[in-house]
Design a protein around this motif. Structure first.
Motif, PDB file in Angstrom:
ATOM      1  N   LEU A  52       0.831  -1.205   0.000  1.00 33.78           N
ATOM      2  CA  LEU A  52       0.000   0.000   0.000  1.00 33.78           C
ATOM      3  C   LEU A  52       0.870   1.262   0.000  1.00 33.78           C
ATOM      4  O   LEU A  52       0.506   2.274  -0.616  1.00 33.78           O
ATOM      5  N   GLU A  56       0.718   4.009  -2.819  1.00 35.06           N
ATOM      6  CA  GLU A  56       0.575   5.430  -2.471  1.00 35.06           C
ATOM      7  C   GLU A  56       1.573   6.285  -3.245  1.00 35.06           C
ATOM      8  O   GLU A  56       1.221   7.320  -3.823  1.00 35.06           O
ATOM      9  N   THR A 210      -8.572   4.048  -6.152  1.00 34.85           N
ATOM     10  CA  THR A 210      -7.818   3.586  -4.980  1.00 34.85           C
ATOM     11  C   THR A 210      -8.537   2.460  -4.241  1.00 34.85           C
ATOM     12  O   THR A 210      -7.894   1.512  -3.777  1.00 34.85           O
ATOM     13  N   VAL A 214      -6.735  -1.099  -3.638  1.00 35.62           N
ATOM     14  CA  VAL A 214      -6.509  -1.635  -2.289  1.00 35.62           C
ATOM     15  C   VAL A 214      -7.127  -3.029  -2.166  1.00 35.62           C
ATOM     16  O   VAL A 214      -6.521  -3.939  -1.581  1.00 35.62           O
ATOM     17  N   TYR A 366      -3.894   9.490  -2.102  1.00 33.17           N
ATOM     18  CA  TYR A 366      -4.156   8.333  -1.247  1.00 33.17           C
ATOM     19  C   TYR A 366      -3.063   8.255  -0.202  1.00 33.17           C
ATOM     20  O   TYR A 366      -1.884   8.480  -0.514  1.00 33.17           O
ATOM     21  N   THR A 368      -1.712   5.704   2.980  1.00 31.11           N
ATOM     22  CA  THR A 368      -1.823   4.442   3.699  1.00 31.11           C
ATOM     23  C   THR A 368      -2.022   4.706   5.192  1.00 31.11           C
ATOM     24  O   THR A 368      -1.313   5.534   5.767  1.00 31.11           O
TER      25      THR A 368
END
Length: 391
Positions: A52, A56, A210, A214, A366, A368
């Motif tokens: 992640l 990002e 996103t 994810v 985005y 994390t």
């Protein structure tokens, strides 16, 4: 789940699950089933979190940009050199090992495994087929990968269902962990969850949603975790630890012990190993192809794709034919490259981008969860894995 997302999940999971999964009981079985389960969960969480972080960074600096350009944009020229050297070494070494292994598997299936020339010819044939698929483009690779990955899951399910009758729970519960193997097991376990280098290729196909990305990372890493857990349950529950100790790391010996002479189960496991190698090969080759194309500034034209394909596969094939043992031995040090690429660089890039965004009062596309504490914890784990390779 959309077809595109399912294909991406297959790329992540297929790249993660390699034939090395068969050797996991030999690598961590000395720690016992319960300790092995805990370590698997920890390594999965670390791999998912750092994926992640890299996602990002990729969304922030440019969707689809390879690790090479991401590191250059964020950490500068020296960071780029470190990334390209580590990633290039890792991907080429893994592909050489896979070509060598697939040559042996094909030769064995054809009944010519004792002939070095025939085995080499099988390696050449496999490499040529993979090169043609690679030339056809990312979408073709992803579709082929999905087909092989689903076939691999089918073979795995049949083998697991058959082997489940041989499990003795007492064998699992009564093993006393030997913690002297703990340090050596950590890099092996993290390597079993390494797929991060294919994230730029995935974002270039899936896009910038996103939530979707994810979910792809989550399911793509969760599937290997579940497969690893079931495999360790079956293997460590079927073969007593004193027998595993005497196998001297031979996966063939472990499989024969579990199969109790069943040719059918051995055949199914061989099919699984072949499909696992191919699906992992696709993910690694795609990442190396994109890395070389970006580093050497090659376009997506047919002429440039041919050139990039040759750059990827010719050195791999030559090394597999001339010095397979040396390159496979180099994989023993691949864990250090993985720690740098999959943990330390994503942590460093994410921290720097967040600091710059905070200073400029700019919101990231985005972020994390976990904040700086999460990044620091992951970085410490990366250092531990890096050091563990040489202890």
């Amino acid at each position: 789940m959309k077809s595109q997302s399912l294909d991406a999940v297959c790329v992540v999971a297929g790249t993660t699950i390699g034939a090395g999964m068969l050797g996991l009981p030999m690598a961590i079985g000395f720690l016992g089933f319960k300790v092995s389960m805990v370590l698997l969960l920890v390594m999965w969480a670390l791999a998912f979190y750092t994926s992640l972080l890299l996602l990002e960074v990729n969304l922030q600096v440019g969707t689809g940009l390879n690790v090479n350009m991401m590191v250059k944009k964020v950490l500068g020229r020296w960071g780029q050199i470190i990334a390209v050297v580590c990633l290039g070494f890792l991907l080429y070494a893994v592909l050489v090992a896979y070509v060598t292994a697939m040559g042996g598997i094909i030769a064995s299936a054809l009944g010519v495994s004792g002939d070095a020339f025939s085995t080499g010819a099988c390696s050449v044939g496999f490499t040529v087929v993979m090169a043609v698929i690679m030339f056809c483009g990312t979408n073709a690779i992803i579709r082929f990968n999905s087909l092989f990955f689903l076939s691999m899951l089918g073979a795995m399910a049949i083998a697991f269902a058959t082997l489940s009758t041989t499990v003795d729970v007492n064998v699992l519960v009564n093993v006393a962990p030997d913690y002297s193997y703990l340090i050596g097991a950590v890099p092996v376990l993290f390597a079993s969850f390494s797929f991060h280098f294919c994230i730029p290729s995935i974002t270039s196909v899936v896009g910038t949603d996103t939530r979707q990305l994810v979910r792809i990372m989550f399911w793509g890493t969760l599937l290997p975790l579940l497969c690893y857990m079931v495999w360790l349950f079956l293997s460590l529950g079927s073969v007593p630890m004193d027998q595993i100790v005497n196998m001297s790391g031979s996966v063939d010996a472990l499989i024969k012990s579990m199969c109790n002479g069943s040719v059918v189960i051995q055949t199914i496991l061989s099919i699984f190993a072949a499909f696992a190698l191919i699906t992992s090969f696709f993910g690694v080759a795609l990442s190396l192809f994109d890395l070389m194309a970006e580093t050497l500034r090659r376009t997506n034209s047919a002429k440039d794709r041919i050139g990039t394909t040759l750059i990827v596969f010719v050195p791999v094939l030559v090394a597999a034919l001339l010095a397979p043992g040396g390159f496979i031995a180099a994989l023993a040090h691949a864990g250090a490259a993985l720690a740098v690429i999959c943990i330390l660089l994503p942590c460093a890039m994410s921290y720097k981008l967040r600091s710059e965004a905070k200073a400029a009062a700019r919101k990231l596309a985005y972020m994390t969860p976990g904040g700086n504490m999460g990044i620091a914890t992951a970085a410490v784990c990366g250092v531990v894995i890096l050091v563990a390779n040489y202890v």
